[in-house]
Design a protein around this motif. Structure first.
Motif, PDB file in Angstrom:
ATOM      1  N   THR A   1      12.821  61.657  27.970  1.00  0.00           N
ATOM      2  CA  THR A   1      11.925  60.710  27.321  1.00  0.00           C
ATOM      3  C   THR A   1      10.872  61.433  26.494  1.00  0.00           C
ATOM      4  O   THR A   1      10.733  62.651  26.547  1.00  0.00           O
ATOM      5  CB  THR A   1      11.200  59.831  28.363  1.00  0.00           C
ATOM      6  OG1 THR A   1      10.059  60.523  28.887  1.00  0.00           O
ATOM      7  CG2 THR A   1      12.122  59.423  29.506  1.00  0.00           C
ATOM      8  N   ALA A   2      10.084  60.642  25.772  1.00  0.00           N
ATOM      9  CA  ALA A   2       8.915  61.140  25.050  1.00  0.00           C
ATOM     10  C   ALA A   2       7.627  60.722  25.756  1.00  0.00           C
ATOM     11  O   ALA A   2       6.556  60.767  25.162  1.00  0.00           O
ATOM     12  CB  ALA A   2       8.932  60.622  23.615  1.00  0.00           C
ATOM     13  N   ARG A   3       7.721  60.335  27.034  1.00  0.00           N
ATOM     14  CA  ARG A   3       6.565  59.821  27.769  1.00  0.00           C
ATOM     15  C   ARG A   3       5.709  60.956  28.312  1.00  0.00           C
ATOM     16  O   ARG A   3       6.189  62.028  28.667  1.00  0.00           O
ATOM     17  CB  ARG A   3       7.032  58.967  28.949  1.00  0.00           C
ATOM     18  CG  ARG A   3       7.967  57.823  28.611  1.00  0.00           C
ATOM     19  CD  ARG A   3       8.328  57.049  29.885  1.00  0.00           C
ATOM     20  NE  ARG A   3       8.853  57.938  30.918  1.00  0.00           N
ATOM     21  CZ  ARG A   3       8.949  57.621  32.211  1.00  0.00           C
ATOM     22  NH1 ARG A   3       8.533  56.433  32.636  1.00  0.00           N
ATOM     23  NH2 ARG A   3       9.454  58.477  33.072  1.00  0.00           N
ATOM     24  N   ALA A   4       4.402  60.669  28.464  1.00  0.00           N
ATOM     25  CA  ALA A   4       3.499  61.628  29.091  1.00  0.00           C
ATOM     26  C   ALA A   4       3.883  61.878  30.543  1.00  0.00           C
ATOM     27  O   ALA A   4       3.616  62.963  31.078  1.00  0.00           O
ATOM     28  CB  ALA A   4       2.061  61.116  29.010  1.00  0.00           C
ATOM     29  N   GLU A   5       4.523  60.914  31.186  1.00  0.00           N
ATOM     30  CA  GLU A   5       4.937  61.103  32.583  1.00  0.00           C
ATOM     31  C   GLU A   5       5.930  62.238  32.745  1.00  0.00           C
ATOM     32  O   GLU A   5       6.069  62.816  33.821  1.00  0.00           O
ATOM     33  CB  GLU A   5       5.562  59.813  33.130  1.00  0.00           C
ATOM     34  CG  GLU A   5       4.591  58.668  33.299  1.00  0.00           C
ATOM     35  CD  GLU A   5       4.543  57.765  32.073  1.00  0.00           C
ATOM     36  OE1 GLU A   5       4.767  58.275  30.941  1.00  0.00           O
ATOM     37  OE2 GLU A   5       4.296  56.554  32.243  1.00  0.00           O
ATOM     38  N   ASN A   6       6.637  62.570  31.647  1.00  0.00           N
ATOM     39  CA  ASN A   6       7.649  63.623  31.707  1.00  0.00           C
ATOM     40  C   ASN A   6       7.257  64.900  30.972  1.00  0.00           C
ATOM     41  O   ASN A   6       7.801  65.965  31.294  1.00  0.00           O
ATOM     42  CB  ASN A   6       8.981  63.116  31.162  1.00  0.00           C
ATOM     43  CG  ASN A   6       9.575  62.006  32.003  1.00  0.00           C
ATOM     44  OD1 ASN A   6       9.689  60.868  31.551  1.00  0.00           O
ATOM     45  ND2 ASN A   6       9.926  62.299  33.245  1.00  0.00           N
ATOM     46  N   ALA A   7       6.351  64.821  30.016  1.00  0.00           N
ATOM     47  CA  ALA A   7       5.895  66.028  29.322  1.00  0.00           C
ATOM     48  C   ALA A   7       4.503  65.789  28.778  1.00  0.00           C
ATOM     49  O   ALA A   7       4.309  64.956  27.887  1.00  0.00           O
ATOM     50  CB  ALA A   7       6.836  66.409  28.196  1.00  0.00           C
ATOM     51  N   SER A   8       3.530  66.510  29.324  1.00  0.00           N
ATOM     52  CA  SER A   8       2.145  66.374  28.884  1.00  0.00           C
ATOM     53  C   SER A   8       1.349  67.587  29.330  1.00  0.00           C
ATOM     54  O   SER A   8       1.811  68.395  30.148  1.00  0.00           O
ATOM     55  CB  SER A   8       1.518  65.093  29.444  1.00  0.00           C
ATOM     56  OG  SER A   8       1.516  65.116  30.861  1.00  0.00           O
ATOM     57  N   LEU A   9       0.164  67.733  28.780  1.00  0.00           N
ATOM     58  CA  LEU A   9      -0.739  68.794  29.199  1.00  0.00           C
ATOM     59  C   LEU A   9      -1.345  68.437  30.554  1.00  0.00           C
ATOM     60  O   LEU A   9      -1.565  67.256  30.854  1.00  0.00           O
ATOM     61  CB  LEU A   9      -1.839  69.004  28.165  1.00  0.00           C
ATOM     62  CG  LEU A   9      -1.387  69.201  26.710  1.00  0.00           C
ATOM     63  CD1 LEU A   9      -2.594  69.541  25.837  1.00  0.00           C
ATOM     64  CD2 LEU A   9      -0.304  70.256  26.587  1.00  0.00           C
ATOM     65  N   ASP A  10      -1.615  69.460  31.373  1.00  0.00           N
ATOM     66  CA  ASP A  10      -2.174  69.184  32.706  1.00  0.00           C
ATOM     67  C   ASP A  10      -3.682  69.334  32.768  1.00  0.00           C
ATOM     68  O   ASP A  10      -4.282  69.164  33.835  1.00  0.00           O
ATOM     69  CB  ASP A  10      -1.503  70.063  33.771  1.00  0.00           C
ATOM     70  CG  ASP A  10      -1.866  71.541  33.662  1.00  0.00           C
ATOM     71  OD1 ASP A  10      -2.588  71.927  32.711  1.00  0.00           O
ATOM     72  OD2 ASP A  10      -1.422  72.312  34.544  1.00  0.00           O
ATOM     73  N   GLY A  11      -4.326  69.660  31.631  1.00  0.00           N
ATOM     74  CA  GLY A  11      -5.773  69.825  31.614  1.00  0.00           C
ATOM     75  C   GLY A  11      -6.243  71.174  32.106  1.00  0.00           C
ATOM     76  O   GLY A  11      -7.438  71.459  32.094  1.00  0.00           O
ATOM     77  N   GLU A  12      -5.320  72.041  32.518  1.00  0.00           N
ATOM     78  CA  GLU A  12      -5.651  73.378  33.002  1.00  0.00           C
ATOM     79  C   GLU A  12      -4.988  74.463  32.157  1.00  0.00           C
ATOM     80  O   GLU A  12      -4.792  75.588  32.603  1.00  0.00           O
ATOM     81  CB  GLU A  12      -5.223  73.519  34.463  1.00  0.00           C
ATOM     82  CG  GLU A  12      -5.929  72.538  35.392  1.00  0.00           C
ATOM     83  CD  GLU A  12      -5.468  72.655  36.837  1.00  0.00           C
ATOM     84  OE1 GLU A  12      -4.523  73.437  37.103  1.00  0.00           O
ATOM     85  OE2 GLU A  12      -6.058  71.984  37.698  1.00  0.00           O
ATOM     86  N   GLY A  13      -4.630  74.090  30.916  1.00  0.00           N
ATOM     87  CA  GLY A  13      -4.048  75.059  30.007  1.00  0.00           C
ATOM     88  C   GLY A  13      -2.548  75.207  30.119  1.00  0.00           C
ATOM     89  O   GLY A  13      -1.992  76.225  29.689  1.00  0.00           O
ATOM     90  N   HIS A  14      -1.858  74.200  30.667  1.00  0.00           N
ATOM     91  CA  HIS A  14      -0.410  74.263  30.834  1.00  0.00           C
ATOM     92  C   HIS A  14       0.251  73.024  30.253  1.00  0.00           C
ATOM     93  O   HIS A  14      -0.320  71.931  30.275  1.00  0.00           O
ATOM     94  CB  HIS A  14      -0.030  74.337  32.319  1.00  0.00           C
ATOM     95  CG  HIS A  14      -0.726  75.389  33.091  1.00  0.00           C
ATOM     96  ND1 HIS A  14      -1.403  75.124  34.261  1.00  0.00           N
ATOM     97  CD2 HIS A  14      -0.879  76.716  32.860  1.00  0.00           C
ATOM     98  CE1 HIS A  14      -1.930  76.240  34.732  1.00  0.00           C
ATOM     99  NE2 HIS A  14      -1.637  77.220  33.893  1.00  0.00           N
ATOM    100  N   LEU A  15       1.484  73.204  29.795  1.00  0.00           N
ATOM    101  CA  LEU A  15       2.389  72.096  29.546  1.00  0.00           C
ATOM    102  C   LEU A  15       3.168  71.836  30.829  1.00  0.00           C
ATOM    103  O   LEU A  15       3.710  72.771  31.432  1.00  0.00           O
ATOM    104  CB  LEU A  15       3.368  72.451  28.431  1.00  0.00           C
ATOM    105  CG  LEU A  15       4.562  71.511  28.232  1.00  0.00           C
ATOM    106  CD1 LEU A  15       4.112  70.148  27.731  1.00  0.00           C
ATOM    107  CD2 LEU A  15       5.591  72.139  27.294  1.00  0.00           C
ATOM    108  N   ALA A  16       3.215  70.596  31.267  1.00  0.00           N
ATOM    109  CA  ALA A  16       3.975  70.221  32.466  1.00  0.00           C
ATOM    110  C   ALA A  16       5.165  69.367  32.050  1.00  0.00           C
ATOM    111  O   ALA A  16       4.992  68.269  31.501  1.00  0.00           O
ATOM    112  CB  ALA A  16       3.091  69.457  33.431  1.00  0.00           C
ATOM    113  N   ILE A  17       6.379  69.878  32.278  1.00  0.00           N
ATOM    114  CA  ILE A  17       7.600  69.105  32.074  1.00  0.00           C
ATOM    115  C   ILE A  17       8.094  68.709  33.456  1.00  0.00           C
ATOM    116  O   ILE A  17       8.421  69.569  34.279  1.00  0.00           O
ATOM    117  CB  ILE A  17       8.676  69.909  31.321  1.00  0.00           C
ATOM    118  CG1 ILE A  17       8.166  70.290  29.927  1.00  0.00           C
ATOM    119  CG2 ILE A  17       9.964  69.100  31.216  1.00  0.00           C
ATOM    120  CD1 ILE A  17       9.166  71.084  29.102  1.00  0.00           C
ATOM    121  N   THR A  18       8.144  67.397  33.707  1.00  0.00           N
ATOM    122  CA  THR A  18       8.358  66.896  35.065  1.00  0.00           C
ATOM    123  C   THR A  18       9.619  66.051  35.144  1.00  0.00           C
ATOM    124  O   THR A  18       9.780  65.071  34.418  1.00  0.00           O
ATOM    125  CB  THR A  18       7.147  66.073  35.524  1.00  0.00           C
ATOM    126  OG1 THR A  18       5.979  66.895  35.469  1.00  0.00           O
ATOM    127  CG2 THR A  18       7.338  65.566  36.947  1.00  0.00           C
TER     128      THR A  18
END
Length: 287
Positions: free
Chosen positions: A84-101
């Motif tokens: 998907t293109a949703r933040a639930e699956n790929a977004s910044l975590d606010g700590e300097g990381h990209l999180a792909i979930t």
């Protein structure tokens, strides 16, 4: 990644993704925003492109740098997730990381969701050092990867375009990483590559740097400071073509299931997240 996925990626190219033919004007410096030069990988390198993934938690990845491939038809590898293109699956975590979930949830007719991000039509590179600092997920059937695909994929197809798998890994074997090349006559299960095992803590326990150093007729695969595989045209089957002399774009993704890892089972805990601290591209500094 083990790359029959590209067949279906091409079928989905109508989802807002135009041709990557470098003749269309895409070059190594498009949308370049290098920022400060930090943590150089030794002497002789110049930073030319990067994403440090700084920003508020929940922010989508930079649209100037990344495009989300959206779809759930298995990408040619029998993967189970809907990307998907949703933040639930790929977004910044606010700590300097990209999180792909990767999540276990019914979506788009599939039982799992995740994300696949690419710099197609945003940025390509020919030669240099391409690296990412990544904290890998774990679990049976979890398949994270950091890889590159030839920018001419839409015109020549896969595997003629070339594919460079900088890092792929089976979540059920968290101490082994693989680097490989896929090209005409040496693709899929017949790719040219090598697995590298680490001692001590598994790769899923912390961040590690996954990189290639790519030059004409030579690609070195690197985990942290260790070169674990070096490929040249001499590694190819007799008469086969070396196709790593033109622009490639970058891809980050986490698959669920597929030919490389098999399905998840009751032991697999969801969600599973791959955290990316940065992606950086260097070229040899002018002498």
């Amino acid at each position: 990644m083990t790359s029959r996925r590209v067949v279906l990626a091409l079928a989905l190219s109508g989802l807002g993704m135009a041709s990557c033919d470098p003749a269309a004007g895409l070059d190594n410096k498009k949308n370049e925003q290098p920022g400060p030069v930090t943590e150089q990988p030794g002497t002789g390198w110049e930073l030319v492109w990067q994403d440090e993934f700084d920003g508020p938690a929940g922010t989508l990845p930079s649209k100037e740098r990344w495009v989300a491939d959206v779809g759930g038809d298995g990408w040619g590898n029998g993967q189970f997730e809907y990307d998907t293109a949703r933040a639930e699956n790929a977004s910044l975590d606010g700590e300097g990381h990209l999180a792909i979930t990767a999540r276990k949830e019914r979506y788009g007719g599939n039982d799992y969701t995740s994300a696949r991000l690419t710099t197609k039509n945003r940025y390509t590179q020919t030669y240099g050092r391409i690296e990412a600092r990544i904290h890998l997920p774990t679990g049976r059937g979890i398949w994270p990867a950091f890889w590159m695909l030839g920018a001419d994929v839409d015109s020549v197809g896969w595997p003629e375009c070339g594919e460079i798998d900088i890092m792929e890994y089976r979540g059920q074997i968290p101490s082994i990483v693989r680097g490989s090349l896929h090209g005409p006559g040496y693709s899929g299960g017949a790719n040219i590559g090598r697995e590298h095992a680490v001692s001590g803590a598994p790769l899923s326990a912390d961040f590690h740097v996954y990189a290639v150093e790519w030059e004409p007729e030579r690609i070195r695969f690197i985990l942290d400071d260790t070169v674990f595989f070096e490929a040249t045209p001499k590694n190819l089957p007799a008469g086969k073509k070396w196709v790593y002399d033109h622009p490639h774009f970058l891809i980050l993704n986490v698959a669920v299931g597929g030919s490389f890892v098999g399905p998840p089972d009751s032991s697999t805990v969801f969600p599973q997240t791959m955290k990316v601290d940065y992606v950086r591209v260097y070229e040899r500094a002018a002498q």
